[in-house]
Scaffold this active site. Structure first.
Site, PDB file in Angstrom:
ATOM      1  N   ASP A   4      33.772 122.597  -8.186  1.00 20.59           N
ATOM      2  CA  ASP A   4      33.772 121.796  -8.340  1.00 20.59           C
ATOM      3  C   ASP A   4      36.061 121.523  -8.638  1.00 20.59           C
ATOM      4  O   ASP A   4      35.953 120.570  -9.294  1.00 20.59           O
ATOM      5  CB  ASP A   4      33.781 121.728  -9.735  1.00 20.59           C
ATOM      6  CG  ASP A   4      34.420 123.894 -10.128  1.00 20.59           C
ATOM      7  OD1 ASP A   4      35.481 124.557  -9.469  1.00 20.59           O
ATOM      8  OD2 ASP A   4      33.491 124.561 -10.959  1.00 20.59           O
ATOM      9  N   GLY A   5      36.345 121.684  -7.038  1.00 21.31           N
ATOM     10  CA  GLY A   5      37.738 121.826  -6.991  1.00 21.31           C
ATOM     11  C   GLY A   5      38.108 122.506  -8.575  1.00 21.31           C
ATOM     12  O   GLY A   5      39.746 122.402  -8.372  1.00 21.31           O
ATOM     13  N   ARG A  62      52.384 122.554  -6.924  1.00 24.26           N
ATOM     14  CA  ARG A  62      52.640 123.790  -5.882  1.00 24.26           C
ATOM     15  C   ARG A  62      54.087 122.505  -4.796  1.00 24.26           C
ATOM     16  O   ARG A  62      53.580 121.780  -4.721  1.00 24.26           O
ATOM     17  CB  ARG A  62      51.623 124.584  -4.458  1.00 24.26           C
ATOM     18  CG  ARG A  62      51.189 125.005  -5.111  1.00 24.26           C
ATOM     19  CD  ARG A  62      49.821 125.907  -4.200  1.00 24.26           C
ATOM     20  NE  ARG A  62      48.826 124.927  -3.897  1.00 24.26           N
ATOM     21  CZ  ARG A  62      47.801 124.518  -2.687  1.00 24.26           C
ATOM     22  NH1 ARG A  62      48.098 125.153  -2.182  1.00 24.26           N
ATOM     23  NH2 ARG A  62      47.109 123.461  -2.558  1.00 24.26           N
ATOM     24  N   ARG A  69      48.237 119.678   7.834  1.00 23.37           N
ATOM     25  CA  ARG A  69      47.215 120.728   8.327  1.00 23.37           C
ATOM     26  C   ARG A  69      47.346 120.323   9.750  1.00 23.37           C
ATOM     27  O   ARG A  69      47.002 118.714   9.937  1.00 23.37           O
ATOM     28  CB  ARG A  69      46.412 121.216   7.415  1.00 23.37           C
ATOM     29  CG  ARG A  69      47.056 121.041   5.696  1.00 23.37           C
ATOM     30  CD  ARG A  69      45.808 120.702   5.200  1.00 23.37           C
ATOM     31  NE  ARG A  69      46.521 120.610   3.533  1.00 23.37           N
ATOM     32  CZ  ARG A  69      46.118 121.174   2.898  1.00 23.37           C
ATOM     33  NH1 ARG A  69      45.398 122.154   3.931  1.00 23.37           N
ATOM     34  NH2 ARG A  69      46.547 121.232   2.324  1.00 23.37           N
ATOM     35  N   ASP A 139      42.020 123.527   8.199  1.00 28.38           N
ATOM     36  CA  ASP A 139      42.388 122.605   7.312  1.00 28.38           C
ATOM     37  C   ASP A 139      43.084 123.765   6.239  1.00 28.38           C
ATOM     38  O   ASP A 139      44.506 123.006   5.323  1.00 28.38           O
ATOM     39  CB  ASP A 139      41.302 122.535   6.499  1.00 28.38           C
ATOM     40  CG  ASP A 139      42.042 121.081   5.282  1.00 28.38           C
ATOM     41  OD1 ASP A 139      42.719 120.310   5.985  1.00 28.38           O
ATOM     42  OD2 ASP A 139      41.682 120.865   3.924  1.00 28.38           O
ATOM     43  N   ASN A 140      43.401 124.355   6.649  1.00 30.90           N
ATOM     44  CA  ASN A 140      44.115 126.670   5.658  1.00 30.90           C
ATOM     45  C   ASN A 140      45.458 126.344   6.334  1.00 30.90           C
ATOM     46  O   ASN A 140      46.300 127.127   6.357  1.00 30.90           O
ATOM     47  CB  ASN A 140      43.555 126.575   5.339  1.00 30.90           C
ATOM     48  CG  ASN A 140      42.453 126.624   3.980  1.00 30.90           C
ATOM     49  OD1 ASN A 140      42.804 125.249   2.661  1.00 30.90           O
ATOM     50  ND2 ASN A 140      41.484 127.281   3.449  1.00 30.90           N
ATOM     51  N   ASP A 149      47.785 126.468   0.494  1.00 33.52           N
ATOM     52  CA  ASP A 149      46.449 126.841   0.024  1.00 33.52           C
ATOM     53  C   ASP A 149      45.706 128.852  -0.257  1.00 33.52           C
ATOM     54  O   ASP A 149      45.084 128.956   0.288  1.00 33.52           O
ATOM     55  CB  ASP A 149      45.218 126.597   1.046  1.00 33.52           C
ATOM     56  CG  ASP A 149      45.468 125.108   1.306  1.00 33.52           C
ATOM     57  OD1 ASP A 149      45.644 124.380  -0.036  1.00 33.52           O
ATOM     58  OD2 ASP A 149      45.577 124.248   1.702  1.00 33.52           O
TER      59      ASP A 149
END
Length: 252
Positions: A4-5, A62, A69, A139-140, A149
């Protein structure tokens, strides 16, 4: 969580505090500018034991120099969008790697070498304070080699190379003792993404540069731990002492 993010308040407070702590520890990181509490209910199984509870949601704003990335280039290479990938890479180099000349035919090679060095340094810095990133996928991993992240993460209370901060990491892929190896894996994915933009000679050189990652990491790791121990100069027994003290810590 069904993807759900959303974030809950407790994890958002941890993220805010940790990113600020990392900054003041001298470790490259994104920073938290604000934390806003939401009235929306978020359902979470905090301990993954089937006990689902309603929690307050929150949003952390942030800040970072860049959010590009390894995955940003990887996805373009995977989809064959090489012109867009080249444009994006040139933009990243021009904006964030001023030491690399844009008219240099080897600029992508220089970029790759820099990312390898800085990634090795970042992970060594993580290790020097006992920080473990819970999801070290491509991706991080920032192309600017900053910590981004903050999701699952943790600091070791005592030395344990098997420490895992992510309760959903059943395979212990991202245990703290494996983070340097995961860094190498991610950098190999970066090389794979860059290969369509390199000529055969550059590809060979890039592979050789990647092979030097382990040495660069080990040199930075040793340098940091020697500083922590107050060791001056060079002594062949320094590495033995560091390894011995880590082993003693593990036995304690």
């Amino acid at each position: 969580r069904n993807g759900d993010g959303r974030a809950v308040l407790r994890s958002s407070v941890r993220e805010f505090l940790c990113s600020e702590a990392m900054h003041y520890l001298g470790i490259p990181t994104s920073r938290a500018a604000s934390l806003v509490v939401s009235d929306d209910a978020v359902w979470r199984d905090q301990f993954y034991n089937g006990n689902i509870k309603k929690e307050r949601g929150a949003i952390v704003l942030r800040l970072a120099k860049s959010w590009f990335r390894i995955g940003s280039l990887e996805i373009l290479a995977h989809s064959g969008e090489l012109d867009l990938q080249r444009r994006l890479l040139d933009f990243i180099i021009q904006e964030h790697f001023p030491s690399i000349a844009m008219n240099d035919s080897n600029r992508y090679l220089e970029f790759f070498s820099t990312v390898i060095s800085e990634t090795a340094s970042l992970i060594a810095l993580w290790m020097s304070v006992g920080f473990a990133h819970g999801v070290c996928n491509t991706d991080n991993f920032s192309l600017l080699s900053i910590t981004i992240d903050y999701g699952p993460f943790g600091f070791m209370d005592s030395y344990d190379p098997n420490f895992v901060p992510n309760t959903s990491d059943d395979e212990r892929r991202y245990k703290i003792g494996n983070q340097a190896n995961v860094g190498l894996f991610n950098l190999s994915k970066l090389l794979q993404a860059l290969k369509p933009l390199l000529d055969p000679r550059q590809r060979q050189l890039a592979s050789q540069i990647l092979e030097g990652y382990g040495e660069r990491y080990y040199m930075r790791f040793t340098e940091l731990f020697k500083t922590k121990l107050g060791l001056l100069g060079e002594d062949e027994d320094d590495n033995y002492l560091i390894a011995f003290l880590l082993k003693v810590s593990l036995l304690c």
